[in-house]
Design a protein around this motif. Structure first.
Motif, short mmCIF file in Angstrom:
data_model
loop_
_atom_site.label_atom_id
_atom_site.label_comp_id
_atom_site.label_asym_id
_atom_site.label_seq_id
_atom_site.Cartn_x
_atom_site.Cartn_y
_atom_site.Cartn_z
N ARG A 74 55.72 43.13 44.84
CA ARG A 74 54.61 42.77 43.96
C ARG A 74 55.07 41.81 42.85
N LYS A 75 56.34 41.85 42.51
CA LYS A 75 56.85 40.93 41.49
C LYS A 75 56.83 39.49 41.98
N MET A 76 56.74 39.30 43.29
CA MET A 76 56.68 37.96 43.88
C MET A 76 55.24 37.45 44.00
N MET A 77 54.27 38.29 43.67
CA MET A 77 52.86 37.98 43.93
C MET A 77 52.07 37.81 42.64
N VAL A 78 51.07 36.94 42.73
CA VAL A 78 50.06 36.85 41.68
C VAL A 78 48.73 37.20 42.35
N TYR A 79 47.93 38.01 41.66
CA TYR A 79 46.70 38.54 42.24
C TYR A 79 45.50 38.16 41.40
N ALA A 140 51.89 32.31 36.27
CA ALA A 140 52.69 32.87 37.37
C ALA A 140 53.17 31.78 38.31
N GLU A 141 53.47 30.61 37.76
CA GLU A 141 53.83 29.47 38.61
C GLU A 141 55.10 29.71 39.42
N ASN A 142 55.96 30.63 38.98
CA ASN A 142 57.20 30.90 39.72
C ASN A 142 57.02 31.92 40.84
N LYS A 143 55.83 32.47 40.99
CA LYS A 143 55.59 33.47 42.03
C LYS A 143 55.18 32.76 43.33
N GLN A 170 47.99 25.30 45.15
CA GLN A 170 49.04 26.32 45.19
C GLN A 170 49.75 26.29 46.54
N LYS A 175 53.56 27.57 48.36
CA LYS A 175 53.28 28.99 48.22
C LYS A 175 52.48 29.50 49.42
#
Length: 196
Positions: A74-79, A140-143, A170, A175
């Motif tokens: 989940r740390k890799m995701m933006v929701y 969250a551009e780094n996700k 995105q 991504k």
């Protein structure tokens, strides 16, 4: 890359998704579509590790998503949730908090839930929803994974196209973008369509 392999998802006694296999690739916008109640949101919840799969598996970049690994993934995701007003605090300035005296009432009042009736967040306008989506993605551009649940549901036709362009941008950044939507334009502009 996100993958569902022969995934079956049940909620209670009801099978919402049965033996689904799909791969959402990096650099593409994948749209999961189907009638209301077909399991689109439940599929997204399984991808984030909030809903277990009864059979099959879910993987992220080839790594199996389990109850233990879901938090890390989940740390890799933006929701972007369907109910964007849940994120409304991100676009409003918080009011300054008055300093409390260190009396007994103030100490306990900070710990115990308030007896006042909870105020539901006010609905957002279409423009506020769009601004919030843009801010959320910018923050969250780094996700590398973007997940959106019905992101165009409450938008005007002009803002719908802006949202689609935002999500396509995105994907163009490399991504993986997975969207649950019944909106015809979102389906039309998707690189891959999965029908439930």
């Amino acid at each position: 890359m996100l993958e569902f392999k022969d995934a079956t998802i049940e909620v209670g006694e009801r099978v919402l998704v049965e033996r689904l296999s799909l791969i959402a690739k990096d650099g593409e916008l994948t749209c999961v579509t189907g009638p209301e109640g077909s399991g689109k949101t439940t599929l997204l919840r399984a991808l984030m590790g909030f809903q277990p799969v009864k059979e099959g598996f879910v993987s992220v970049d080839g790594e199996l998503l389990t109850v233990l690994s879901a938090h890390a993934f989940r740390k890799m995701m933006v929701y972007l949730p369907q109910q964007m007003q849940l994120l409304a605090h991100a676009i409003t300035e918080s009011e300054p908090v008055e300093e409390q005296t260190a009396d007994e009432y103030a100490v306990w009042n900070a710990v115990l839930p308030s007896a006042d009736k909870a105020i539901a967040p006010k609905p957002l306008s279409a423009e506020e929803i769009m601004l919030l989506a843009e801010k959320t993605l910018r923050d969250a551009e780094n996700k590398p994974i973007v997940i959106a649940d019905e992101p165009t549901a409450l938008l005007t036709p002009e803002l719908t196209m802006r949202m689609i362009q935002l999500l396509k941008a995105q994907a163009a950044m490399g991504k993986t973008v997975l969207v649950a939507s019944r909106h015809p334009q979102m389906i039309e502009y998707a690189d891959m369509i999965v029908r439930l």
